[in-house]
Design an enzyme around this catalytic site. Structure first.
Site, PDB file in Angstrom:
ATOM      1  N   THR B 136      47.184  43.902  39.374  1.00 25.61           N
ATOM      2  CA  THR B 136      46.073  43.218  40.065  1.00 25.61           C
ATOM      3  C   THR B 136      45.824  41.869  39.378  1.00 25.61           C
ATOM      4  OG1 THR B 136      44.462  44.440  38.729  1.00 25.61           O
ATOM      5  CG2 THR B 136      44.966  45.316  40.917  1.00 25.61           C
ATOM      6  N   THR B 165      40.672  49.990  33.445  1.00 17.71           N
ATOM      7  CA  THR B 165      41.338  50.012  34.769  1.00 17.71           C
ATOM      8  C   THR B 165      42.767  49.915  34.436  1.00 17.71           C
ATOM      9  OG1 THR B 165      39.709  48.898  36.049  1.00 17.71           O
ATOM     10  CG2 THR B 165      41.833  49.012  37.023  1.00 17.71           C
ATOM     11  N   GLU B 243      41.894  40.027  29.890  1.00 20.05           N
ATOM     12  CA  GLU B 243      41.542  38.858  30.709  1.00 20.05           C
ATOM     13  C   GLU B 243      41.223  37.648  29.833  1.00 20.05           C
ATOM     14  OE1 GLU B 243      40.091  41.288  34.619  1.00 20.05           O
ATOM     15  OE2 GLU B 243      38.619  40.793  33.110  1.00 20.05           O
ATOM     16  N   THR B 372      35.207  42.214  41.267  1.00 20.99           N
ATOM     17  CA  THR B 372      36.043  43.365  40.915  1.00 20.99           C
ATOM     18  C   THR B 372      36.310  44.247  42.121  1.00 20.99           C
ATOM     19  OG1 THR B 372      34.794  43.363  38.871  1.00 20.99           O
ATOM     20  CG2 THR B 372      36.365  45.151  39.183  1.00 20.99           C
TER      21      THR B 372
END
Lengths: 372, 372
Positions: B136, B165, B243, B372
């Site tokens: 993703t 995640t 991130e 998200t």
């Protein structure tokens, strides 16, 4: 009080505060629960564990006197002795506090000269000037005043229960016995300074004093109400000043089975980086709130009963997304500084409110470039 | 395996993966401990709680099928049924996983067509392509291969134990009984995917499968060693891709009285925003490390015995700052991507290692601007 520019802060701003009481005052003190305590906290806690009446306290900003070993403890003691000499009181009647850089020895010579100077120009307590003197990365001074309580504080980073790099001193003119003072202090601390978070970090120097000046008879409820309001106001100012903060998130968990659970979940949402960045981005992202609420293994929640609100907008009802216009919610978030987030667990009757700042570019800038 | 562009990702990239096994394989599965679980997690957990042998799994990226109520559960079931139809196996032999946006219904029509397409072009497992398909916000694909184990995974945000995640699928050719497989799986999970953090947030969709292909006899120790190494490699890739991350902090707590304590303190340091911003700023700030180590009320540490190292540089020894040249340490931090931080408690013999990313401007950018 007296203030001085002792030269501890590189900026040359005021960095030394002495507060003197004409008569002994009753002091209730709470300190950081961090095991890594700064020298002044060890020193002052040693005193407040033994006695309740004090005549003065001294605060230096610019250096936390932390991680400084035996030398640091000696420095804290020297500060108390110097204040006592100047004011003709006993050293054990003087409490000592420090805030600022961790791990560097105090420039004790400068500090002692600063104490002499501060003690030589005593005047009535000025909340704003006191707050400014004890500030470090604070962008504005923090103080508040009600009829039966007034006080000042500092704090912007390392803000997290128990407690934050946070100093606060609240005074009440009330005559109280120590137990009554202590009880008010504990309850107020839990609901205010122990329910705010900026970065989830617990400082080594936190101290919060509630001081009864013993001047007049005031009903205990009134003292507690005003003390709470002053503490709440200073708490919210600390969150609003949270390093780089642009928003205050007011996180409310309602209808939980217990107060402990409501508080734990409120803290979890308040410390979630995803929630804090969503606040900054004005993103009505209930998924991030839901993941935080669900993420404590010891506190199960029923996803199918959960309601989540931002402001008055329902985003999730009974675990199902609503048709609320999210662009409208985003606009509401952009327009307001204080953003209420409410999660209804619908399982009991207890609730808790937690205050948090958003996570911004400036938070990273301040903390990547500043040596604590 | 087969892959497809089902059109779930707005980018039009591959977003559907089907992995098919010619014979039934033994599957050990662990899932997120978040109470707010996504539909595919509820669905697949229902299956793996009951049976151990499976023939296929399907993963879609771009949409997490989370916060989608009964409709979401029906969609998960429909995905399994469609895979089963295509491959001529039973629906209960198919596991289902999703990752991506929370709170929006799956575009189920597109997903089912994507499944048909993926199943129509089956080929040998390609780790890189599988990893890319389930990505993703990942900036690069994550996979690793050793003699007795190989696997792929994804994850970059909402990364925190239990778990992130994070999806990971590791295969071993070994013939194992279920108990042996499960034990390897538990031990490896604790030391790898449950010891990494990016943002302290626990995802709703995490799943990690360890799959025994039953092809050859291999000593259990060899299987465990290679499984650990593959899981560790994928874990570190996830942290490196945290991130906006520019650094990997390798947080080691050594000589603690218990493994639990070592792990709790390592996690505390790893999640400290002040430590994470100091990593980004290449600031050898041991004060922030010390405050984190001292901040768990239930785990006392003796500040006067603490040693703190960054790389091989001692910064604090017996609770006292050393004369180490901090500019040299800062330079070391600027030059290296992987920064070891070691805290020696000198109270016992247990240790734990935790991996963390730094907190950067780009983290804030990604999370303030991405829904998200």
């Amino acid at each position: 009080m007296g203030t001085a520019r002792a030269g501890i802060k590189p900026s040359g701003k005021k960095d030394l505060l002495v507060v003197f009481f004409e008569k002994p005052v009753l002091v209730s003190a709470v300190y950081t629960k961090n095991h890594f305590k700064a020298a002044p906290v060890i020193y002052s806690k040693g005193l407040t564990d033994k006695r309740k009446l004090f005549r003065a306290f001294v605060v230096n900003s610019g250096n936390a006197n932390c991680g400084t070993g035996k030398e640091g403890l000696k420095h804290a003691q020297m500060m108390a002795q110097r204040v006592a000499q100047n004011l003709d009181i006993k050293p054990e009647e003087v409490l000592v506090f420090s805030t600022g850089l961790i791990g560097a020895l105090l420039p004790i010579g400068k500090v002692l000269v600063g104490i002499d100077r501060a003690c030589s120009e005593l005047k009535l307590l000025n909340l704003r000037e006191a707050a400014e003197t004890i500030s470090t990365t604070d962008r504005f001074p923090k103080y508040s005043q009600k009829e039966y309580a007034f006080g000042f504080g500092k704090g912007a980073g390392m803000i997290h229960p128990n407690m934050g790099t946070m100093l606060a001193y609240i005074f009440t003119p009330a005559k109280l016995n120590f137990n009554a003072l202590r009880e008010i202090h504990s309850r107020v601390t839990e609901k205010t300074f122990n329910s705010i978070t900026v970065d989830g970090c617990t400082s080594t120097n936190d101290s919060f004093l509630l001081i009864s000046l013993g001047e007049e008879e005031i009903p205990v409820e009134k003292v507690e109400k005003d003390t709470f309001e002053v503490a709440e106001a200073i708490s919210k100012l600390i969150v609003a000043d949270g390093e780089g903060a642009t928003k205050i998130g007011v996180i409310k968990i309602v209808n939980a089975v217990s107060e402990e659970k409501a508080k734990a979940l409120a803290e979890r949402v308040a410390t979630s980086l995803l929630v804090k960045t969503a606040l900054f981005g004005c993103d009505p992202n209930w998924g991030r709130i839901a993941q935080a609420v669900g993420s404590l293994p010891q506190y199960p929640v029923d996803p199918d009963r959960l309601d989540i609100y931002i402001g008055n907008y329902p985003l999730l009802v009974d675990g199902t997304p609503t048709n609320t216009n999210l662009e409208e919610v985003a606009q509401y978030m952009r327009k307001n500084k204080e953003i209420p987030i409410m999660v209804d667990l619908k399982e009991g009757h207890q609730s808790w409110t937690y205050y948090t700042s958003d996570l911004t570019y400036d938070y990273v800038k301040l903390n990547a470039e500043y040596t604590t």
